[in-house]
Design an enzyme around this catalytic site. Sequence first.
Site, PDB file in Angstrom:
ATOM      1  N   GLY A  45       0.814  -1.217   0.000  1.00  0.00           N
ATOM      2  CA  GLY A  45       0.000   0.000   0.000  1.00  0.00           C
ATOM      3  C   GLY A  45       0.837   1.252   0.000  1.00  0.00           C
ATOM      4  CB  ALA A  46       4.266   1.776  -1.043  1.00  0.00           C
ATOM      5  CG  ASN A  47      -1.014   3.625  -4.058  1.00  0.00           C
ATOM      6  OD1 ASN A  47      -1.130   2.515  -3.561  1.00  0.00           O
ATOM      7  ND2 ASN A  47      -2.032   4.462  -4.193  1.00  0.00           N
ATOM      8  CB  SER A  48      -1.923   7.048  -1.247  1.00  0.00           C
ATOM      9  OG  SER A  48      -2.654   5.933  -0.758  1.00  0.00           O
ATOM     10  N   GLY A  49      -0.641   7.921   1.333  1.00  0.00           N
ATOM     11  CA  GLY A  49      -0.734   7.926   2.794  1.00  0.00           C
ATOM     12  C   GLY A  49       0.513   7.472   3.516  1.00  0.00           C
ATOM     13  CG  LEU A  50       0.307   5.938   7.731  1.00  0.00           C
ATOM     14  CD1 LEU A  50      -0.213   4.862   8.677  1.00  0.00           C
ATOM     15  CD2 LEU A  50       1.378   6.762   8.434  1.00  0.00           C
ATOM     16  N   GLY A  51       1.940   4.544   3.651  1.00  0.00           N
ATOM     17  CA  GLY A  51       2.847   3.724   2.868  1.00  0.00           C
ATOM     18  C   GLY A  51       3.764   4.553   1.994  1.00  0.00           C
ATOM     19  CB  SER A 187      -5.459   0.813  14.310  1.00  0.00           C
ATOM     20  OG  SER A 187      -6.312   1.793  14.864  1.00  0.00           O
ATOM     21  CE1 TYR A 212      -8.673  -0.289   9.823  1.00  0.00           C
ATOM     22  CE2 TYR A 212      -8.921   0.568  12.052  1.00  0.00           C
ATOM     23  CZ  TYR A 212      -8.169   0.434  10.898  1.00  0.00           C
ATOM     24  OH  TYR A 212      -6.915   1.007  10.815  1.00  0.00           O
TER      25      TYR A 212
END
Length: 331
Positions: A45-51, A187, A212
């Site tokens: 998940g490295a294309n946005s946000g934390l990643g 989380s 979640y």
Amino acid sequence: MVALCSALLAAVLGGGLWLAARRYLRPAGRAAAGLMRGKTVIVTGANSGLGRATAAELLRREARVILACRDRGRAEQAAAELRQEQALERARAQAPPAAEGCPAGELIVKELDLASLRSVRAFCQEEEPRLDVLINNAGVFQCPYMKTEDGFEMQFGVNHLGHFLLTNLLLDRLKDSAPSRIVVVSSKLYKYGEIKFEDLNSELNYNKSFCYSQSKLANILFTRELARRLEGTNVTVNVLHPGIVRTNLGRHINIPLLVKPLFNLVSWAFFKTPAEGAQTSVYLASSAEVEGVSGKYFGDCKEEDLLPKAMDDSVARKLWDISEVMVGILK
């Protein structure tokens, strides 16, 4: 009503001043370039946000970073932006060019859809000579009820089962590359979850917030059981919570149009930026302070205590055994 709005505005302004002081007056915490040179890191998940922020920081430390993302197009765009940002930073710092054969960080894009066990298996079959760090970062947050390609409830399927299979399929490579590390992003909302073994797919009852939290509790139990199984291998695994971060993870949450401006102001004042939220992931991936540390839970680059339900070894073992069956791992 006027009094309430005034109080909210005062709180936001106060929060903004506090945030500005925290961001701009504290010393920079970045390590020197070269810290991760020669190391290969996978970030899901490295294309946005934390990643994306995690990948950016590891690139600064000259790691070879594999962006493992569902959407190849968005991942390629993120990689291009990160390369440009790195070039601008090096130019501003007047850094010398990297020596031939020793690149100053590298980005590779690979397709990985954690909602598809077929995609996870295909990703793991691609040849990589070594793997030093695996960062299980990708996640789905409070989405409407839907199922993965393999029929699992989406949040449990992506946040737990997809990463469970990914990690297990990469374990031999991590062991061959030891000392190596696994970092799991959970989380604080794990506190509101429990593992409902009788309804893991939430077919009897679906509450998006609970599901979640269940998946994030599963992340922690998985980490603790994996740490036990990895004893003596020189592969460590730790889990973290990043805090409340301004990302697109909450895209499934409906905020009334009239409230959005106030929400955006509050989030700017009180939420972490992605770069701030990524610091604990980077710390666990790279810091010498956690060399040999395994099975622990971290926040803000410090070890934190867990609730008893997140330390129940019998539940962790049961979850592991059921997860193996669900993803089709053969003994």
